[in-house]
Design a protein around this motif. Structure first.
Motif, PDB file in Angstrom:
ATOM      1  N   VAL A   1      47.582  46.769  80.051  1.00  0.00           N
ATOM      2  CA  VAL A   1      46.697  46.718  81.223  1.00  0.00           C
ATOM      3  C   VAL A   1      46.161  45.305  81.356  1.00  0.00           C
ATOM      4  CG1 VAL A   1      44.563  47.606  82.238  1.00  0.00           C
ATOM      5  CG2 VAL A   1      46.051  49.139  80.971  1.00  0.00           C
ATOM      6  N   SER A   2      46.261  44.730  82.575  1.00  0.00           N
ATOM      7  CA  SER A   2      45.727  43.391  82.809  1.00  0.00           C
ATOM      8  C   SER A   2      44.607  43.479  83.837  1.00  0.00           C
ATOM      9  CB  SER A   2      46.826  42.452  83.297  1.00  0.00           C
ATOM     10  OG  SER A   2      47.278  42.846  84.570  1.00  0.00           O
ATOM     11  N   VAL A   3      43.516  42.750  83.561  1.00  0.00           N
ATOM     12  CA  VAL A   3      42.340  42.742  84.431  1.00  0.00           C
ATOM     13  C   VAL A   3      42.095  41.312  84.890  1.00  0.00           C
ATOM     14  CG1 VAL A   3      39.883  43.257  84.581  1.00  0.00           C
ATOM     15  CG2 VAL A   3      41.338  44.671  83.154  1.00  0.00           C
ATOM     16  N   THR A   4      41.975  41.112  86.218  1.00  0.00           N
ATOM     17  CA  THR A   4      41.626  39.801  86.752  1.00  0.00           C
ATOM     18  C   THR A   4      40.355  39.940  87.573  1.00  0.00           C
ATOM     19  OG1 THR A   4      43.059  40.157  88.655  1.00  0.00           O
ATOM     20  CG2 THR A   4      44.008  38.956  86.821  1.00  0.00           C
ATOM     21  N   ILE A   5      39.430  39.024  87.336  1.00  0.00           N
ATOM     22  CA  ILE A   5      38.144  39.031  88.038  1.00  0.00           C
ATOM     23  C   ILE A   5      38.099  37.788  88.916  1.00  0.00           C
ATOM     24  CG2 ILE A   5      35.645  39.074  87.773  1.00  0.00           C
ATOM     25  CD1 ILE A   5      36.252  40.169  84.863  1.00  0.00           C
ATOM     26  N   ALA A   6      38.096  37.988  90.242  1.00  0.00           N
ATOM     27  CA  ALA A   6      38.074  36.879  91.189  1.00  0.00           C
ATOM     28  C   ALA A   6      36.641  36.599  91.626  1.00  0.00           C
ATOM     29  CB  ALA A   6      38.955  37.213  92.393  1.00  0.00           C
ATOM     30  N   ASP A   7      36.479  35.605  92.514  1.00  0.00           N
ATOM     31  CA  ASP A   7      35.155  35.267  93.025  1.00  0.00           C
ATOM     32  C   ASP A   7      34.570  36.447  93.780  1.00  0.00           C
ATOM     33  OD1 ASP A   7      35.393  32.763  91.978  1.00  0.00           O
ATOM     34  OD2 ASP A   7      36.052  31.818  93.841  1.00  0.00           O
ATOM     35  N   GLY A   8      33.261  36.612  93.682  1.00  0.00           N
ATOM     36  CA  GLY A   8      32.584  37.720  94.355  1.00  0.00           C
ATOM     37  C   GLY A   8      32.796  39.048  93.664  1.00  0.00           C
ATOM     38  N   ASN A   9      33.202  39.014  92.379  1.00  0.00           N
ATOM     39  CA  ASN A   9      33.439  40.219  91.575  1.00  0.00           C
ATOM     40  C   ASN A   9      34.478  41.156  92.191  1.00  0.00           C
ATOM     41  OD1 ASN A   9      31.757  39.399  89.565  1.00  0.00           O
ATOM     42  ND2 ASN A   9      30.093  40.792  90.062  1.00  0.00           N
ATOM     43  N   VAL A  10      35.557  40.588  92.725  1.00  0.00           N
ATOM     44  CA  VAL A  10      36.688  41.389  93.177  1.00  0.00           C
ATOM     45  C   VAL A  10      37.592  41.581  91.962  1.00  0.00           C
ATOM     46  CG1 VAL A  10      38.649  41.540  94.742  1.00  0.00           C
ATOM     47  CG2 VAL A  10      36.512  40.500  95.516  1.00  0.00           C
TER      48      VAL A  10
ATOM     49  N   LEU B   1      33.308  44.840  93.511  1.00  0.00           N
ATOM     50  CA  LEU B   1      32.058  45.309  92.928  1.00  0.00           C
ATOM     51  C   LEU B   1      30.921  44.420  93.415  1.00  0.00           C
ATOM     52  CD1 LEU B   1      33.401  45.976  89.344  1.00  0.00           C
ATOM     53  CD2 LEU B   1      32.963  47.654  91.110  1.00  0.00           C
ATOM     54  N   ARG B   2      29.680  44.831  93.168  1.00  0.00           N
ATOM     55  CA  ARG B   2      28.528  44.072  93.658  1.00  0.00           C
ATOM     56  C   ARG B   2      28.562  42.639  93.120  1.00  0.00           C
ATOM     57  NH1 ARG B   2      24.487  47.169  96.450  1.00  0.00           N
ATOM     58  NH2 ARG B   2      23.368  45.207  96.459  1.00  0.00           N
ATOM     59  N   PRO B   3      28.434  41.639  94.000  1.00  0.00           N
ATOM     60  CA  PRO B   3      28.580  40.247  93.559  1.00  0.00           C
ATOM     61  C   PRO B   3      27.465  39.745  92.645  1.00  0.00           C
ATOM     62  CG  PRO B   3      27.985  40.336  95.879  1.00  0.00           C
ATOM     63  CD  PRO B   3      28.238  41.748  95.436  1.00  0.00           C
ATOM     64  N   GLU B   4      26.293  40.384  92.654  1.00  0.00           N
ATOM     65  CA  GLU B   4      25.199  39.883  91.818  1.00  0.00           C
ATOM     66  C   GLU B   4      25.340  40.266  90.345  1.00  0.00           C
ATOM     67  OE1 GLU B   4      23.323  43.355  94.243  1.00  0.00           O
ATOM     68  OE2 GLU B   4      24.622  41.681  94.677  1.00  0.00           O
ATOM     69  N   MET B   5      26.175  41.265  90.044  1.00  0.00           N
ATOM     70  CA  MET B   5      26.367  41.665  88.648  1.00  0.00           C
ATOM     71  C   MET B   5      27.249  40.634  87.934  1.00  0.00           C
ATOM     72  SD  MET B   5      24.442  44.203  88.655  1.00  0.00           S
ATOM     73  CE  MET B   5      24.617  44.772  87.003  1.00  0.00           C
ATOM     74  N   ILE B   6      27.012  40.441  86.640  1.00  0.00           N
ATOM     75  CA  ILE B   6      27.730  39.434  85.855  1.00  0.00           C
ATOM     76  C   ILE B   6      28.781  40.155  85.016  1.00  0.00           C
ATOM     77  CG2 ILE B   6      27.502  37.620  84.122  1.00  0.00           C
ATOM     78  CD1 ILE B   6      24.429  37.624  85.022  1.00  0.00           C
ATOM     79  N   ILE B   7      30.060  39.914  85.333  1.00  0.00           N
ATOM     80  CA  ILE B   7      31.168  40.541  84.602  1.00  0.00           C
ATOM     81  C   ILE B   7      31.881  39.448  83.817  1.00  0.00           C
ATOM     82  CG2 ILE B   7      33.282  41.890  84.789  1.00  0.00           C
ATOM     83  CD1 ILE B   7      32.224  42.920  87.489  1.00  0.00           C
ATOM     84  N   LYS B   8      31.917  39.598  82.478  1.00  0.00           N
ATOM     85  CA  LYS B   8      32.558  38.609  81.614  1.00  0.00           C
ATOM     86  C   LYS B   8      33.712  39.254  80.862  1.00  0.00           C
ATOM     87  CE  LYS B   8      28.237  37.126  80.332  1.00  0.00           C
ATOM     88  NZ  LYS B   8      27.331  36.973  79.244  1.00  0.00           N
ATOM     89  N   GLN B   9      34.816  38.509  80.763  1.00  0.00           N
ATOM     90  CA  GLN B   9      35.981  38.986  80.024  1.00  0.00           C
ATOM     91  C   GLN B   9      36.270  38.014  78.889  1.00  0.00           C
ATOM     92  OE1 GLN B   9      39.508  39.435  82.379  1.00  0.00           O
ATOM     93  NE2 GLN B   9      40.609  40.503  80.773  1.00  0.00           N
ATOM     94  N   GLU B  10      36.252  38.533  77.661  1.00  0.00           N
ATOM     95  CA  GLU B  10      36.580  37.736  76.480  1.00  0.00           C
ATOM     96  C   GLU B  10      37.678  38.458  75.723  1.00  0.00           C
ATOM     97  OE1 GLU B  10      32.743  38.268  75.236  1.00  0.00           O
ATOM     98  OE2 GLU B  10      31.953  36.810  76.661  1.00  0.00           O
ATOM     99  N   GLY B  11      38.898  37.955  75.835  1.00  0.00           N
ATOM    100  CA  GLY B  11      40.040  38.603  75.193  1.00  0.00           C
ATOM    101  C   GLY B  11      40.324  39.941  75.847  1.00  0.00           C
ATOM    102  N   ASN B  12      40.289  41.003  75.053  1.00  0.00           N
ATOM    103  CA  ASN B  12      40.523  42.329  75.627  1.00  0.00           C
ATOM    104  C   ASN B  12      39.230  43.138  75.714  1.00  0.00           C
ATOM    105  OD1 ASN B  12      40.167  42.793  72.907  1.00  0.00           O
ATOM    106  ND2 ASN B  12      41.767  44.337  72.769  1.00  0.00           N
ATOM    107  N   THR B  13      38.094  42.446  75.808  1.00  0.00           N
ATOM    108  CA  THR B  13      36.793  43.099  75.937  1.00  0.00           C
ATOM    109  C   THR B  13      36.089  42.594  77.195  1.00  0.00           C
ATOM    110  OG1 THR B  13      36.619  43.175  73.536  1.00  0.00           O
ATOM    111  CG2 THR B  13      34.622  43.577  74.764  1.00  0.00           C
TER     112      THR B  13
END
Length: 181
Positions: free
Chosen positions: A15-24, A38-50
């Protein structure tokens, strides 16, 4: 702190996850691909597979969105890795379902057949004349489509006839009893 929101999401292999600008967020996996803004104000961080979801402040809106954002993201990842399914049962004399092409054809005691077309992202299986299995990678779409199929003839409480979920129990009523004098 949100108990659900602070739990990290582990991304399974394949499974691959990509997070674009504006939390798309775009999630690709063996069962399909899902994209959600997703809501743009939330902070989504990806580090490795977490993946972790944080909130910018202790504002009431941000607290309520914290767990929601994490759950939506987890549902997307689970859906593309292993599909969501809803199983429906059809009960009643003469009630039966069949799949013809991409349509679900149901005989539900009406004077006509009820035909429900298969929508994009959802697949319908009919293993038996009284069983419907709805599959898809989008949890919300699978649940909504199953609810729309069930709505065609909801179960009634006297004889239990109709379309019900496999894990649903129908509360039965006694009905009329003859006058005893």
């Amino acid at each position: 702190m949100s108990r659900i929101g602070r739990m990290p999401i582990t991304v399974p292999a394949g499974v691959s996850v990509t997070i674009a600008d504006g939390n798309v967020v775009t999630v690709k996996g063996p069962k399909g691909e899902l994209t959600k803004a997703l809501r743009p104000e939330m902070i989504i961080k990806q580090e490795g597979n977490t993946i972790t979801v944080d909130r910018p402040s202790e504002d009431k809106l941000h607290r309520s969105l914290h767990g929601l954002t994490r759950t939506l993201l987890n549902n997307m990842i689970t859906g593309v890795h292993q599909e969501y399914t809803k199983e429906l049962e059809v009960n009643g004399v003469g009630y039966r379902v069949a799949k013809e092409g991409k349509n679900l054809v149901m005989n539900l005691g009406f004077s006509h057949q009820v035909i429900v077309p298969e929508i994009e992202g959802i697949s319908i299986d009919v293993p038996a004349p009284n069983k419907i299995i709805i599959r898809g990678c989008d949890k919300q779409a699978v649940g909504q489509f199953a609810a729309e199929v069930r709505e065609k003839r909801p179960p009634e409480p006297y004889k239990g006839k109709g379309i019900k979920y496999a894990d649903e129990t129908i509360r039965r009523k006694v009905g009329k009893t003859g006058a005893k004098k």
